[in-house]
Motif scaffolding. Structure first.
Motif, PDB file in Angstrom:
ATOM      1  N   VAL B 633       0.895  -1.573  -0.052  1.00 42.79           N
ATOM      2  CA  VAL B 633       0.240  -0.133  -0.373  1.00 42.79           C
ATOM      3  C   VAL B 633       0.747   1.475   0.376  1.00 42.79           C
ATOM      4  O   VAL B 633       0.124   3.219  -0.523  1.00 42.79           O
ATOM      5  N   HIS B 634       2.089   1.145  -0.064  1.00 43.28           N
ATOM      6  CA  HIS B 634       3.207   2.523  -0.210  1.00 43.28           C
ATOM      7  C   HIS B 634       2.849   3.058   1.036  1.00 43.28           C
ATOM      8  O   HIS B 634       2.719   4.781   0.598  1.00 43.28           O
ATOM      9  N   GLU B 635       2.177   2.828   2.578  1.00 48.15           N
ATOM     10  CA  GLU B 635       1.910   3.704   3.210  1.00 48.15           C
ATOM     11  C   GLU B 635       3.002   4.468   4.170  1.00 48.15           C
ATOM     12  O   GLU B 635       3.059   5.055   4.721  1.00 48.15           O
ATOM     13  N   SER B 636       4.543   3.871   3.688  1.00 44.58           N
ATOM     14  CA  SER B 636       5.880   4.788   3.794  1.00 44.58           C
ATOM     15  C   SER B 636       6.014   5.164   2.514  1.00 44.58           C
ATOM     16  O   SER B 636       6.074   4.843   1.549  1.00 44.58           O
ATOM     17  N   SER B 637       5.976   6.397   3.551  1.00 44.18           N
ATOM     18  CA  SER B 637       6.980   7.689   1.906  1.00 44.18           C
ATOM     19  C   SER B 637       8.240   6.650   1.564  1.00 44.18           C
ATOM     20  O   SER B 637       8.304   7.381   0.345  1.00 44.18           O
ATOM     21  N   LEU B 638       8.615   5.787   2.681  1.00 38.73           N
ATOM     22  CA  LEU B 638      10.109   5.225   1.639  1.00 38.73           C
ATOM     23  C   LEU B 638      10.292   4.552   0.766  1.00 38.73           C
ATOM     24  O   LEU B 638      10.639   3.272   0.343  1.00 38.73           O
ATOM     25  N   SER B 639       8.868   3.873   0.262  1.00 41.11           N
ATOM     26  CA  SER B 639       8.184   2.419   0.211  1.00 41.11           C
ATOM     27  C   SER B 639       8.462   2.709  -1.899  1.00 41.11           C
ATOM     28  O   SER B 639       9.017   2.156  -2.205  1.00 41.11           O
TER      29      SER B 639
END
Lengths: 768, 768
Positions: B633-639
């Motif tokens: 879900v890319h809920e880390s901005s680092l993903s």
């Protein structure tokens, strides 16, 4: 471990003042009557080590949740047990010196909790700095007859002087919680009143808005005669008092009677509290201290009639078990179905909330066997009343269609604990609430309860379990991921055996209950399923599929159940391998180290085998006990009792006794070095279980028959306990030689002793 | 998503005042120079929505840890980023009316962050309630040349009146953090001074005792000429100012120059701060605003020379990438090896601490390729300096013999985050710190670094891994239980593939580094192993045994690595199956639901395949990418950046571009609806990686050769980026037709483009 308290079969005795242990003694000598209570602190001023604590059941404060990174679904608050107005205080000034045991020499000090009659007594001689000597005898109790009231008899005798003595009985609402943030206060003053010898204060809790009126009145006796006195009313912020100056002669006893009431808006409109407090004060002061005490003694005698356990030949054990029974009765009476059994009762303010799964899993059997059936029933009704909130709680976590998740900790049905691995994941509590219904019905035979209340709760819990599992394609079974079991030394594990088992069991029992209620109360059933939209065919089919395909982690090599999927990846070793000085683990190891170790706070699998022992053979129990017991550190006060019961069943009498000892004098001996915070109330029920279900072997068969298999531990001469069972009151006595069962009822009873049927006529006893 | 900012290749432009978005604009338009900085707020009073924030690097406050149940090993505090004295303020009063854009009509408003030249400019016409119209033009910057200084040019022109205008430039230390508990303040005043046009205040942080002096001086210009003025000094608590009354004529521009300095006790004794501040103020005011600005422009031009990325044919993308590069350069300059890259830089106060694993995993490559080698080296030295504290931290968790666990979040080397699943379990950060050493040495060829600093850190981290694993008898392999991987949407899992892999890799690289240092610096090696008691034979044997027997969870059916042991028990489904309106998950689902779902915040396994791509073939990458990407879900901005790079490598150009877009304009478009708290600084380095390693295909081979495989995304005409590599500065340009590499250095360079060797002479370019 501390051994400064004198061993005595009926009393807890502190001989000589143990200043450093004062907070421990205060905890142990707490008084309560189910509605109010408090710690065994001094009436007069004390500037030494003390934790003042007076509590009113059901009154709490919502402390705001604060976490590092907020997680969706957290409750907004944590319900803090509130220290309430101090009603026990009587300041004593002898001429210009305050009586304060921290500031004078103390002789002949003795503090006694009389468990047989339900009061606290204290006597001492204080030698003031001026050289004046004064004898004090103080007696106090929380009435279990007038359960809003407390009474104090405080007698002062000058031993070597004549002087003016000023006594100031007061009510002080300017109290704080020790665990408050930044010295926050939780009470606001609403109003206060004083009159001749009387004083009242109405306080309101912040945010929750509970009102409590605490009132008092004072009578003075000299030379055995009630006297008139001059009273100067005093009012400060949140404080009311009467200052009374008395001429006292050497050798003359002056007695201050202080009557107090605590009335809360839980029970009446807040604007009538003040008036009702006046009335209540009139009633009890008219009744008088001596009469109240006699009633108290009678009421406690009645309780002991059905509660007592006697142990011959071991005073420490005798004192221990009575202390546990006494505190349980002080904490919860079953009179009020909105109340419950807080983990510290009225003995301290630590831990929030009043209700944990402890109630269902440990306390219920105690009240079932020792109190009127309505007491246990009220504990069940409490959860039924909160079903709506449990459904809301489950909705917050994404569950639907009437699924209920009861809170881990609550005051009013709302979740009030806020650590994700507990709040969101320690869901086995839901199973214990279902199990308690089963336990109650099995014990009492009250199947109507299922129709009236039980089934509705069971269906809601079963709906939760049905949604909480998921199908594992890898295993071709249902799994339950991310839970914390009763062993809180593992968090967020997969397929906790205990949780999976109790989930599937709940589904089974719900199916059984559906059939039962359909049979005994078809109209009620029809009404219920319509109201809660129970789609019988679909929901029961789902339940059956889960029951048939639940995954239970198992070690084929050792033939033991695994407490979670990955347990065998751990480095398995016995507790005896833990280096010295590293226990309790939770005070020495970081959390991650505890979590990945094999060490167990409270053995999950054994808890399951305890609840569901009929479903497993003794060899299975033995294998699992032998596997898990050596890895269990028992750092939960709820742990040793189950091991004791199982060791009894397995004939491991030494182990059973060792485990019993760990629970019976936990607080009296300050075993865990934390009794100063308060007593471990709910685990006291575990001690009772270790005696009655362990040494006594008490069980109820599926068909509702009472079964016993009593034995007397080796170093005791005799063990005797009483139980109520379906209208009968029995005393069971085991000596080293035989077992006697006495039937105090008029009706006969048929039971099993050591597997053999035995019928005992009314008012008869039999020895086997 | 918000699109109110004007797209422009070099500037961030707010045309017209967007009151409701003011806090977002303030974040985006933040200024910084690595040592101090702050949000793009107004100089004059503003009673509307605003988050004032000025920050001094390295200055923090220890906020006490508060948790439900205390866990052994928790840090005592959480390091809060402190809002420091406001030095930008200039109150403006026009006769009796305060200039406040919340209280008047605003025309021709325009706020511009000039990224090319490093300043913030704002102009508007305000129509006061009295009808007076005034034009303001304000220009401000934090000097990257005089890095303790900021300068403001604030020009006021009455448009339709003559009047007395009072300007009050001030320094205000009476600031609070928005995230303070109960409105706590964190600064105490030490002293303050005022003089003609000058004002200074010395503040001290509570508990940590940092001293900061903020000083200012003011010059006034009318009709282009510096004038003398009457200045009334003002001192309140924690506040100093000069009130200056000026006669202003219609159409006449009055310019206020405000010069400010912030000096902290990090850099000099606290008792000399005030004196040094006076000197610094003299120096910069003598230099003057215009000269300072020219120097600023030149310094930024120099930065852009080696940093810039140009994108032809897509202004939004062009603006986005420059914004990221600009903010990274504002946040960290590498001048001070005690500083690091806070997650919000100087743009907000949210999140504590300054240093996360983001630095090593994402930011280091940016500074390696765009700045002098010493900048990246300083980031490594930072951790070397904190090695002692990392060893202490590991000791707190029970590790011994020089094992180091670097903190999850820190300011000074101590752990300052306090959630157990992060603090104690998200230990993969240790691996990233080891990897950064490898990454640096591979990029720079600076093997001496290993001898001087690197090996010592590697051995300490390897010791941690060696102790953290345990032997599983069930698996006959080493396992690592109870960890949280980069995918924080799983907690306390067993055998997180990424963590196991990076642990074993660290051991391998440490063995390699041991051999290397023995070879190149035998004396240093001997000194080191003696000092840290490195038992080479035993420790390397242990390491080899772990390397050879580490468990890596794997799915033989799908031939993919499993991110943890029980991953296949989850209900696997693509992100596209999540019901509408339930994303981001962390704002809609409870934590337990997230944890047991298959959805991934940031894909662990892919992160590992990104770091260690040389060790896996492309088919393996493809299989794992195809398995994990749909569940992320890319809920880390680092993903998204890692996915973008891998998609580029796999030729999945659309996916690569989609992932790039998610990171490039994250803050400019307020993608996650949280830019008002500040910008996502560290993830900006990820955007750069997606361009240079993704579209540019930049890699360094094992033998230290630069490799490129550039392509231009479909809807761009050309992409060009610059990199520094071992003394060379290159520009790489990809169009739809070809790739050109330009060598700006005098020395030739041999590299690979699309697998083909290419040698480019000094100052030449080649097109392929």
């Amino acid at each position: 471990m501390k051994h400064y308290l004198t061993q005595d079969p009926w009393r807890i005795v502190e001989d000589g003042f143990h200043r450093d242990y004062n907070e421990i003694t205060e905890s142990v000598m707490s008084l309560g009557n189910g509605r109010l209570g408090g710690r065994g602190s001094f009436e007069e001023k004390f500037s030494g080590k003390t934790l003042q604590g007076n509590y009113v059941a059901g009154v709490y404060y919502p402390d705001k949740t604060r976490v590092g990174w907020w997680k969706n679904g957290y409750p907004e608050y944590f319900a803090k047990v509130l220290n309430a107005a101090n009603w026990i205080g009587i300041d004593v000034d002898i001429e210009y010196e305050a009586l304060d045991l921290a500031q004078c020499e103390v002789r002949d000090f003795r503090r006694v909790l009389n468990m047989q009659e339900g009061y606290l007594e204290r006597e001492f001689v204080a030698v003031l700095k001026s050289g004046k000597e004064v004898r004090v005898n103080a007696k106090r109790f929380c009435s279990i007859v007038d359960d809003e009231a407390g009474a104090i008899r405080y007698a002062i005798t000058p031993l070597n002087f004549d002087a003016k003595i000023t006594v100031t009985p007061y009510v002080d609402g300017g109290i704080r919680n020790r665990d408050a943030n930044y010295d926050e206060t939780f009470w606001d003053e609403v109003r206060k009143e004083t009159a001749y010898g009387e004083a009242y204060i109405q306080l309101r809790t912040r945010k929750t808005g509970f009102h409590v009126v605490t009132g008092m009145c004072v009578e003075i006796e000299q030379d055995g005669v009630r006297i008139d006195y001059q009273s100067q009313p005093i009012k400060y912020e949140k404080y009311v008092a009467n200052r009374i100056s008395l001429d006292c002669r050497r050798g003359q006893e002056t007695v201050v009677y202080k009557y107090a009431v605590n009335l809360s808006s839980l029970n009446m409109p807040s604007d009538s509290l003040m008036r009702e407090a006046h009335t209540a004060i009139q009633t009890i002061s008219r009744k008088g201290f001596d009469r109240m005490l006699v009633e108290q003694q009678q009421a406690w005698a009645d309780k002991w009639k059905t509660n007592d356990i006697t142990i011959d030949g071991d005073v420490a054990a005798q004192q221990g078990i009575r202390f546990n029974i006494f505190q349980l009765n002080q904490t919860y009476t079953g009179e009020d179905e909105r109340l419950n059994i807080g983990p510290k009762g009225f003995t301290g303010e630590k831990y929030g909330g009043s209700t944990y799964w402890d109630t269902e899993a440990y306390c219920l059997p105690f009240y079932l066997s020792t109190a009127d059936q309505k007491v246990a029933r009220n504990l069940l009704i409490y959860r039924h009343k909160q079903l709506g909130k449990a459904i809301e709680n489950a909705q917050k976590l994404g569950f639907r269609a009437g699924a209920a998740l009861y809170p881990m900790v609550t005051m009013n049905g709302e979740e009030c604990h806020n650590e994700w691995e507990i709040t969101f994941e320690e869901i086995h509590r839901n199973g214990a609430i279902a199990y308690a219904i089963y336990d109650y019905v099995r014990y009492t035979g009250d199947e109507q309860y299922l129709a009236d209340y039980g089934l509705e709760v069971l269906i809601a819990i079963s709906r939760f379990w049905s949604q909480r599992v998921n199908w594992s394609k890898a295993k071709n079974q249902y799994v339950m991921l991310g839970v914390t079991g009763p062993n809180e030394y593992e968090n967020n594990v997969n397929n906790n055996w205990y949780t999976n088992y109790i989930a599937a069991w709940t589904l089974r029992y719900t199916l059984e209950a559906v059939e039962k209620v359909k049979a005994i109360a078809p109209d009620r059933y029809a009404e219920l399923i319509d109201r809660i939209h129970f789609r019988e065919e679909k929901e029961t089919a789902t339940a059956r599929h889960i029951i048939d395909h639940m995954h239970y982690p198992f070690d084929p090599e050792r033939q033991v159940f695994l407490q979670q999927s990955d347990f065998l990846d751990k480095d398995l070793m016995p507790v005896s391998d833990i280096p010295k000085g590293q226990r309790p683990l939770n005070q020495h190891w970081s959390w991650d180290r505890i979590l990945r170790s094999c060490f167990i706070k409270q053995a999950d699998v054994l808890q399951g085998l305890y609840f569901f022992e009929d479903e497993f053979d003794t060899d299975t129990l033995k294998r699992n006990f032998d596997f898990y017991e050596p890895m269990t550190v028992h750092e939960s006060s709820l742990s040793p009792c189950v091991h004791s019961i199982q060791a009894s069943k397995l004939g491991m009498k030494e182990k059973a006794y060792e485990m019993y000892l760990r629970t019976a004098r936990l607080d009296l001996d300050d075993y865990n070095n934390d009794t100063e915070d308060g007593c471990h109330i709910t685990s006291m029920a575990g001690t009772w279980l270790a005696v009655v279900k362990g040494f006594g072997g008490m069980r109820i068969s599926h068909d509702g028959q009472l079964q016993l298999a009593p034995y007397c531990p080796e170093n005791w001469q005799a063990l005797s306990f009483k139980i109520r069972f379906r209208g009968n009151l029995l005393a069971v006595t085991a000596t080293q030689a035989d077992v006697t069962v006495q039937n105090f009822s008029t009706q006969p009873i048929t039971l099993q002793v050591n597997g053999q049927p035995l019928t005992i006529a009314g008012n008869q006893s039999q020895t086997v």
